[in-house]
Scaffold this motif. Sequence first.
Motif, PDB file in Angstrom:
ATOM      1  N   PHE A 159       6.297  -1.460  -1.503  1.00  0.00           N
ATOM      2  CA  PHE A 159       6.138  -0.403  -0.497  1.00  0.00           C
ATOM      3  C   PHE A 159       7.468   0.314  -0.269  1.00  0.00           C
ATOM      4  O   PHE A 159       7.543   1.545  -0.244  1.00  0.00           O
TER       5      PHE A 159
ATOM      6  N   GLY B  89       8.621   4.093  -1.336  1.00  0.00           N
ATOM      7  CA  GLY B  89       8.930   4.935  -0.186  1.00  0.00           C
ATOM      8  C   GLY B  89      10.362   5.423  -0.163  1.00  0.00           C
ATOM      9  O   GLY B  89      10.642   6.516   0.311  1.00  0.00           O
ATOM     10  N   ILE B  90      11.297   4.609  -0.647  1.00  0.00           N
ATOM     11  CA  ILE B  90      12.706   5.007  -0.548  1.00  0.00           C
ATOM     12  C   ILE B  90      13.148   5.786  -1.788  1.00  0.00           C
ATOM     13  O   ILE B  90      13.821   6.804  -1.686  1.00  0.00           O
TER      14      ILE B  90
ATOM     15  N   ARG C 129       6.278  10.795  -1.577  1.00  0.00           N
ATOM     16  CA  ARG C 129       6.303   9.337  -1.654  1.00  0.00           C
ATOM     17  C   ARG C 129       5.702   8.648  -0.438  1.00  0.00           C
ATOM     18  O   ARG C 129       5.103   7.591  -0.557  1.00  0.00           O
ATOM     19  N   VAL C 130       5.860   9.269   0.748  1.00  0.00           N
ATOM     20  CA  VAL C 130       5.388   8.590   1.952  1.00  0.00           C
ATOM     21  C   VAL C 130       3.874   8.443   1.921  1.00  0.00           C
ATOM     22  O   VAL C 130       3.327   7.368   2.178  1.00  0.00           O
TER      23      VAL C 130
ATOM     24  N   THR D 176       2.925   5.830  -0.826  1.00  0.00           N
ATOM     25  CA  THR D 176       3.203   4.420  -0.593  1.00  0.00           C
ATOM     26  C   THR D 176       2.347   3.870   0.538  1.00  0.00           C
ATOM     27  O   THR D 176       1.893   2.724   0.509  1.00  0.00           O
ATOM     28  N   LEU D 177       2.090   4.711   1.557  1.00  0.00           N
ATOM     29  CA  LEU D 177       1.194   4.254   2.621  1.00  0.00           C
ATOM     30  C   LEU D 177      -0.204   4.013   2.066  1.00  0.00           C
ATOM     31  O   LEU D 177      -0.866   3.031   2.394  1.00  0.00           O
TER      32      LEU D 177
END
Lengths: 504, 477
Positions: free
Chosen positions: A150, A154-155, A161-162, A165-166
């Motif tokens: 995750f 996300g990073i 990406r947010v 990844t969520l």
Amino acid sequence: MTLTDLPMLSLLIWLPIVGGLILLMMPAEHRAIRPVGLLTSLLTFVVSLLLIIGFDSSTHEMQFVERLSWVRAFNIEYYLGIDGFSMPLIVLTTFSTLLVVIAAWEVIKDRLHYYLAAFLIMEGMMIGVFSALDAILFYVFFEAMLIPLFLVIGIWGGPNRVYATLKFFLYTFLGSVFLLLALLYLQFQTGSFAIVDYHAVPLTLNQQIWLFLAFLIAFAVKIPMWPVHTWLPDAHVEAPTGGSIILAAITLKIGGYGLLRFALPITPDASMTLDWLVIMLSLIAVVYIGFVALAQTDMKKLIAYSSIAHMGFVTLGLFIVFRIFANTNNGYGEVLAIEGAMVQMISHGFIAAAMFLSVGVLYDRMHSRDIYAYGGVANRMPIFTAFAVFFAMANAGLPGTSGFVGEFMVILAAFQANFWYAFLAATTLIIGAAYTLWMVKRVFFGEIANEQVAALQDVNRREFFMLASLAAIVLLIGVWPDPLLSVMHASVENLLTQLAQSKL
Amino acid sequence: MPFSLTNPSYALPEMLMLGLALTLLLFIAFTGKDKINWTYALTQLSLFATALVIVLTMGEQGLAFSNTYIKDSLSDVLKLSICLINMLVLLYSHDYLKDRGLLQGEFYVLVLFATLGMMVLVSASHFLTLYLGLELMSLCLYALVAMHRDSFIATEAAMKYFILGAIASGMLLYGMSIIYGVTGNLALADIALAIDSGMMNNTVLSFGLVFIVIGVAFKFGAVPFHMWLPDVYQGAPTAVTLFLAAAPKVAAFAMLIRLMLDGLGGVQDAWQDMLIMLAVLSMIVGNLVAIVQTNLKRMLAYSTISHVGFLLLGVLSGTAEGYAASMFYTLVYALMTLGGFGMILLLSKQGFEAEEIADYKGLGKSQPWYALMMLILMFSMAGIPPLAGFYAKLTVIKAVVDVNLIAVAVIAVLMSVIGAYYYLRVIKVMYFDAPEQQLTVQVSAPARIMFSSNVLLVLGLGLFPGSLLALCITVMS
């Protein structure tokens, strides 16, 4: 003292995790970050090679067993062991992580120590998933793995990406909570959390069907099967190269492994009753998702869809055995189906890793994954193009590569189940070739499309080393799959006896 | 029955606490504001001394003061955890209060009296002691919420809390009076005997039970009696929110066990259904409403509501293992809440409350260590292994699966997936968003060290939950 007396599996699990924790505590930009990461992953890989040496492929019994009480109040154990199914997957894990570490070398510039730490900790957890024989221990590793992945997406991921990844986290979490319920229910039935006890417990068909559906939801999301696959293309596209490699090479395999370890042996009757469902979904994945892949213009998305199609072969191979049982009695087709599924998993692990790595090589230079941003790359990067074309061929299932072996075995087995299954599955040889080779044509061949392509540099030694080692393995399994097959043979036979026995 | 002073030593910790609290009251009456650090030190010392006495007198069991008071291993463990939790609360909140000019002697006296109330509540084996402890605790809490009297929102919160709390107390009292009317007893053990005799009027009994359950649900903040909770959590000064989010829940758990198990265990079938409704509604409403919150305190308030729902799962299973699971959940919840609100206290400074989720943007870059701590807390609250929150959820869900309430278990796991979303959002803000302002942690070193240990304990309990779990099981069997 022999190898089997050492706590090899604990070593494999905790070595990378400890290495990761050390990296977490190191200051950013420290000189030792890359060496520590490389050394840890290399050492883990070497230990996993010792596992191959110490492995006895003549038995289906669990090997390298470690058993300690963990939570006494609930009788949860730290219970590890491997058989012919998990051993190759563990080696695949250690190899892929090594690749990820090398692939990050110059590419990841932001907080490299966290990046490597995340992958090393994840490696330990994934090995834990493949070697856990206690249900809760399995679940702990299975879930805990989501945390580093995750964060990685996300990073270090792309612009969207947010969202990706969520979606990835919630999708897989949704699947796995049903797994937890199923495991708790089985504990309620058996009074134990040991997976081997689950294998032996008698269950009514109704119970089995509910349990099977819970397992199916949990693992279908991971594999991913149509129609719960939508998180994968998003996650792949946004993930950094390392994240894509691990996603494709390992996490998808955890789904297939889960079906092998839980769904099939614990609920054989429900698996037989509902095999049509899995077969149907698998064929949809193979055919329909193949066409979807054809329409992609983003290279990572294309490979992601091709992964889903390839994983369709895994689930198809695992679930046609019941039809083969019913049709023939030569005890040959079933073995072919399960072993084909396993080979397909291993082979896809290497090929998908290689494909994502190749996209990574291009992306690092051009910062685009759009097929139409390229053209004529072969003129500027001849060595790289040779590798990429080879992996594309493997992805399309060219004989002589590992991609061919698994698919061919499953198709052959499918003929013994039903002609139409085999027919539909075999279409992948055409569709797969179409989408892969068409991509190759547009990206690598033709005139040099633009100035950026004209400025491309061929692979450096680091990239060459990674691509070459992957190519060697793909070729090796392609021409000589026997060692891989013999490792899992005893376990496959054992699984088939379990499947043939009704639990009712 | 005449009142007799049997076994007064069983209440030694409470007596000590009372004595110390009164001494402190005198101390602040005769010293000026410059001695406030002494007040703080004395308060911590009082809590520590009380905790020490609880440890030293552990093991003795029995009833005291004409069966109005009980000392058993449950009361020992819970009282000890209440004292320790409150010590941490005071440590975390010291700098916050100082920055805002709220550092007054009254705060500490009220905290000590509230602690005393919680301890009495935990040891109550009689309707009167139970009510006494509850009111002592609640009245102190109302005053604490209102302490920041210039703040409009705090005053409003205090008003709401007071009125709704008074209604809840009234409900509880009404229920008690009906139970008394049916059974003719106020002592919980006698009530249990009377119910077991089977001679009681079940309709009236159930009628009384409903009011008792409502009263308890109000204190817990279970849906549909949760309305006060988000407003109070958000409105109160964060230090007070921390205080009333942690230990009072432990006390409320004790009240639930004393009433439902010791007193009304005979009508378990009746309260089981009610608790199922409360638990399911709390999980659903808490998790769904938390999604849309932008204020971290308010989000944690709704998350508390959902945790209450999970916590009730163990009790409603009606098995010893289930009660132990709930107790485990309560203690883990208290630890996580301490961490969650503790984080807000750590980051807040003069003129900056750090209570909006957006305030945490880029914390992963500016404060990597504290961001990691918050990450652990959020994943733990979401119930992801290998953290304590996972085992808390596992044990309560196992408890309901073991009594074949599969549908409730399914709702619980689905809600934990929904819950994961808003916890992940905090992590997203910390790690995936770019920093907008420089966040600093300015609190004292002991507070920082204890905060980190507190969070690492959440991780440690996730890796090795065995001993605490075994303790809960021993206490509850």
